[in-house]
Design an enzyme around this catalytic site. Sequence first.
Site, PDB file in Angstrom:
ATOM      1  N   GLU A   1     -11.791  -8.422   4.590  1.00 17.22           N
ATOM      2  CA  GLU A   1     -12.053  -9.420   3.555  1.00 17.22           C
ATOM      3  C   GLU A   1     -12.313 -10.815   4.132  1.00 17.22           C
ATOM      4  OE1 GLU A   1     -12.367  -8.232   0.485  1.00 17.22           O
ATOM      5  OE2 GLU A   1     -11.706  -6.261   1.103  1.00 17.22           O
TER       6      GLU A   1
ATOM      7  N   SER B   1     -14.666  -2.843  -3.636  1.00 17.23           N
ATOM      8  CA  SER B   1     -14.600  -1.601  -2.856  1.00 17.23           C
ATOM      9  C   SER B   1     -13.171  -1.105  -2.641  1.00 17.23           C
ATOM     10  CB  SER B   1     -15.306  -1.771  -1.515  1.00 17.23           C
ATOM     11  OG  SER B   1     -14.692  -2.782  -0.740  1.00 17.23           O
TER      12      SER B   1
ATOM     13  N   PHE C   1      -4.281  -6.256  -5.053  1.00 14.46           N
ATOM     14  CA  PHE C   1      -5.166  -5.892  -6.168  1.00 14.46           C
ATOM     15  C   PHE C   1      -6.591  -5.748  -5.668  1.00 14.46           C
ATOM     16  CE2 PHE C   1      -7.857  -7.227  -9.859  1.00 14.46           C
ATOM     17  CZ  PHE C   1      -7.565  -6.149 -10.692  1.00 14.46           C
ATOM     18  N   GLY C   2      -7.182  -4.606  -5.962  1.00 12.55           N
ATOM     19  CA  GLY C   2      -8.571  -4.345  -5.611  1.00 12.55           C
ATOM     20  C   GLY C   2      -9.444  -4.330  -6.847  1.00 12.55           C
ATOM     21  N   TYR C   3     -10.556  -5.045  -6.795  1.00 16.59           N
ATOM     22  CA  TYR C   3     -11.486  -5.092  -7.928  1.00 16.59           C
ATOM     23  C   TYR C   3     -12.918  -4.777  -7.495  1.00 16.59           C
ATOM     24  CZ  TYR C   3     -12.204  -9.761  -5.998  1.00 16.59           C
ATOM     25  OH  TYR C   3     -12.465 -10.816  -5.153  1.00 16.59           O
TER      26      TYR C   3
END
Length: 187
Positions: A86, A10, A6-8
Amino acid sequence: MAMWVFGYGSLVWNPGFAHDASLVGFVRDYRRVFYQGSTDHRGTPDFPGRTVTLDYQPGATCWGVAYKISKEQDKKTALEYLEVREKQYDEKIYLDLYTDSSPKTPAVKDVMVYLATTNKESNENYLGPAPLEEMAKQIYQAEGPAGPNKEYVFKLEDALNKIGVVDEHVQDLANAVRKYSDHTLSC
């Protein structure tokens, strides 16, 4: 079995890894906040930028994009890539992804989410909350190897708009950065 990420931040506009599908959705009980310092992408150790993390808040929702990765080699490559990208996020959690505001069951269970915690021992770059104007000034001035911090804010705002999401915190901060920019240029 497929892996979902899940990306929230970039990852919404730039996942950077091979994936089979993407799905716009949200996670529950978390909100997106610009509380994480960036000393390796959008700032420097001497002048950190601000990037988003998730802050636990019962009843909140955070919209983003989940990426499905099915092939074993693609999973391995994506994980290696994400562990570097990350690295300033000190925790991985697994949350359910929903695609509707009142579903009874999640669209995808256990999507992997990188999270920056408030624990200064494991996350020395956590900045925490600050007044909007102070965050806007910091974001306007910060720049790192990945570019200006303000570009990150504007790209996130644009990417969220493209998927039909208005995030008040992102919108308010983007507008404050624009206001700071206009004020600085007019002085």
